[in-house]
Design an enzyme around this catalytic site. Sequence first.
Site, short mmCIF file in Angstrom:
data_model
loop_
_atom_site.label_atom_id
_atom_site.label_comp_id
_atom_site.label_asym_id
_atom_site.label_seq_id
_atom_site.Cartn_x
_atom_site.Cartn_y
_atom_site.Cartn_z
N ASP A 1 0.86 -1.19 0.00
CA ASP A 1 0.00 0.00 0.00
C ASP A 1 0.89 1.24 0.00
OD1 ASP A 1 -2.13 1.70 0.16
OD2 ASP A 1 -2.91 0.92 2.05
N ASP B 1 -3.45 2.51 -5.82
CA ASP B 1 -2.30 2.60 -4.93
C ASP B 1 -2.09 1.39 -4.02
OD1 ASP B 1 -4.53 3.03 -3.39
OD2 ASP B 1 -3.70 4.71 -2.27
N GLU B 2 -2.70 0.26 -4.33
CA GLU B 2 -2.48 -0.93 -3.50
C GLU B 2 -2.72 -2.20 -4.30
OE1 GLU B 2 -5.29 -1.79 -0.34
OE2 GLU B 2 -6.75 -0.41 -1.24
#
Length: 409
Positions: A14, A108-109
Amino acid sequence: MTKPRSAATMLHVDLDAFFASVELLDKPHLVGKPAVVAHESGRSVVTSATYEARRLGIRSAMPLANAQRLCPNLIVLPPHRELYTAASRTVMQIFRDITPLVEPLSIDEAFLDVAGAGRLFGSPTEIAALIRSRVRDATGLTCSVGGGGTKFVAKVASQRAKPDGVLIVHPTRTLEFLHPLPVSVLWGVGGVTGEHLRRLGVNTVGDLAALPIATLRAAVGEASSEHLHNLALGHDVRQVNVTREEKSISNESTFEYDVSDPAEVRQQLLRLSLKVGERVRNAGVLARTVGIKIRWDDFRTVTRSRTLPEPTGVGRQIYEEAVQAFHELDGQGKRVRLVGVRAENLVGADSGGSLLWDPYEQWRDAEQAIDTVSQRFGKHSVTAAALLRPESQAPDRNFTKPTTDSANP
């Protein structure tokens, strides 16, 4: 049944305060200060907050005005979606260079299955260190990595490692890690479920694991009880899904002031529809359904959707369907605070039918030409003419269905 892992080869990566961190890459003098990503408007909401801002109680989705009351010197960074997309692509490629088993969860992860990467890159701890080093070197960004024998443990571990940390939980220590944690870390425990559990004296994951399943079933229902009981015991059979597809593509916008002029709403619907159409085309998919989201000035939110006879990636067609859905609403005498456009029921770009006569053929060609120009010269180098006209100086007081469409590109 999937065999339990003997090593913590399920990773969750993350990126830390992603949007804010990207914005600060070329603003090193602002690093370490409370900052948020948001449009500079009293009606805006926080998209992302630095950890310095979070320590002051500022969170994503908080109205910007509230955040500024908590921190009068708050730095507001305007968002730049193209920068986030570019950074995300770089990071996801770094993941895929280590293992082909990558499941992006958002921009974003992602989950990574590194069971087959050990021979090349070492233990899960060494792989986590390698990922963080490569991400930092390639982008200047930091990320947190959690590892475990299951997706659930890996996700919880990455959250406990934030910011800029690593936490690897060996499968033999899963319950030792999980049971002291608050029950709210379990997927599916929100406000209502959490309150039901607190009434039973359940405050930690361990408390829930020790609760008789019949008692848990009576409190939260059949499906939820089995799901929560399994997680509390460290059971999670889900594997990395590399073919995970985006379920919908959407954009929304909050007006600077509550709007009652249908022309202004249609103009914003056009702007959003063109953005959604571009994102649909870039994703290599088509949309079978177009939906809208309208939030009135009393904060009541309604959604409507329309299914198309043929899937589309044309922004103009998305716009026309969105406008029709909007005019089907009972908006008489109401003002609009927020509008959104959504493309859903996505299918592959090769799923479009072959019509003898396609009324959107010219629009499709025009928008593809705009895509080409934008990729070469930048996002805002060309746009629809209707988006350049000044907004109405004297908005109508009420909604009335127009006889002509005043937002033609």
